[in-house]
Design an enzyme around this catalytic site. Structure first.
Site, short mmCIF file in Angstrom:
data_model
loop_
_atom_site.label_atom_id
_atom_site.label_comp_id
_atom_site.label_asym_id
_atom_site.label_seq_id
_atom_site.Cartn_x
_atom_site.Cartn_y
_atom_site.Cartn_z
N CYS A 1 0.73 -1.21 0.09
CA CYS A 1 -0.01 -0.16 0.14
C CYS A 1 0.83 1.30 -0.07
O CYS A 1 0.50 2.10 -0.81
CB CYS A 1 -0.88 -0.15 1.23
SG CYS A 1 -2.02 1.05 1.40
N CYS B 1 -4.62 -2.15 5.53
CA CYS B 1 -4.45 -0.91 5.02
C CYS B 1 -5.70 -0.29 4.25
O CYS B 1 -6.16 -1.09 3.26
CB CYS B 1 -3.29 -0.82 4.34
SG CYS B 1 -2.74 0.60 3.56
#
Length: 371
Positions: free
Chosen positions: A107, A204
């Site tokens: 991410c 995330c």
């Protein structure tokens, strides 16, 4: 000229404002240092907002309140398609392969320091900033180095080890020299409404949710036996993809076997027979490795060290640094030998390498190795 080489007054910086206290104080500190600061709120997940798991609306409201309090402009953007294509599909493939991925690592590389960076540059920024606890150091030759933050407990270099020179040259981490307690205290003094807001956890950008239920929406449950290494059946698992090595909670098999009461730990995911092998010793030989093999090595400097190479390594966030030797490094993988045996070396997770305070890079664990 890279953004990190300029004086603050010359730079227009866009802060990734999440609605949390860390990014709020990052923005405040940049303003104090003389940067021209704007902010960007990223929405990266479209589903389930109505179910209460994904707090995107609440986070956006908090980000707006912070921007208004600090007197900075707030931009918004939706990176949901990018997140799905670059992060979430990989996340699902890894779980399908019975590995345990770390989406926060990908991410950061693909969303926060790629999609966000590109978008910010398109808005006229020269650099981006985030509320990560990490430090960038520029050298005299024009290179950039990632170092651990002052707050050892909050240090996030483990999650940033895939960044490259170009990304680091455009990145500012204003919290490098602060502890979390100091960040919250400063937020209280500034009168920020999110000063006591709980740190985000969970996947995330997706947020907190019951993980097994969430994963079941995308991966079929394939139940099978839970057994001891000797073949004693203890119960039934929901599917090997739903468990990770070393896991203690959520096994549903109690603590008593053959008269000995102790917690159970996941030791082996036997894909050939769809068996989950569990043991009652947290340092059982099946859980211990003297080394590991890893794939996709990434070096922040762009150059791999020469082997054999003594360094420190971390197999999970907040784990104390472990002394080791990089025995072999190739373009596609590396081998590591540890001074002390390591517990629950987990395929799909990252091994991240350090020399003193500097984060050198890392690789994706393929398997633990026992001597």
């Amino acid at each position: 000229m890279p953004a990190n080489a300029q004086t603050p007054s010359a730079q227009r910086v866009i802060v990734g404002l999440s609605g949390g206290v860390d990014s709020a104080i990052a923005a405040h500190r940049l303003l104090e240092q003389g940067y021209a600061v704007e902010a960007l709120f990223m929405k990266n997940w479209e589903e389930d907002d109505a179910e209460g798991y994904c707090a995107a609306a609440e986070d956006l409201a908090d980000a707006r309140a912070v921007a208004e309090r600090l007197g900075i402009r707030l931009h918004t953007v939706n990176f949901s398609a990018e997140y799905w294509d670059r992060v979430f599909e990989y996340f699902l493939r890894e779980y399908q392969a019975l590995r345990t991925p770390n989406p926060d690592v990908l991410c950061n590389r693909e969303i926060k320091f790629a999609a966000f960076l590109d978008h910010a540059l398109g808005l006229g920024a020269e650099a981006i900033a985030t509320g990560h606890y990490a430090r960038v150091v520029a050298d005299a030759q024009g290179g950039y180095h990632l170092h651990r933050a002052v707050d050892a407990d909050k240090d996030q270099t483990y999650f940033l080890h895939l960044l490259d020179q170009e990304q680091l040259s455009r990145a500012l981490f204003p919290l490098a020299d602060l502890t979390k307690g100091e960040v919250r205290a400063l937020a209280r003094r500034l009168g920020l409404a999110n000063a006591a807001k709980k740190d985000s956890t969970g996947i995330c950008f997706i947020g907190e949710r019951r993980f097994s239920d969430f994963l079941a929406r995308y991966l079929p449950r394939e139940p099978g036996p839970i057994e001891t290494p000797e073949g004693v059946r203890l119960g039934e698992h929901h599917g090997l993809a739903y468990y990770t090595l070393g896991q203690r909670q959520g096994l549903g098999i109690g603590g008593v076997s053959q008269g000995r009461e102790a917690p159970w730990y996941v030791a082996v995911k036997d894909s050939a027979n769809n068996r989950l092998i569990v043991v009652q010793d947290s340092r059982h030989p099946l859980l211990m490795s003297t080394g590991l093999e890893a794939l996709q090595p990434h070096w922040i400097s762009g150059r791999a060290p020469e082997t054999p190479f003594r360094c420190l390594a971390r197999l999970r966030h907040r784990q104390p640094l472990q002394a080791c030797e990089l025995v072999e490094i190739g373009a596609d993988g590396c081998r590591v030998r540890f001074d002390e045996p390591q517990r629950a070396v987990t395929p799909g997770q990252s091994v991240v390498f350090y020399q003193e305070t500097e984060c050198l890079g890392g690789a994706v664990i393929e398997r633990g190795v026992a001597s």
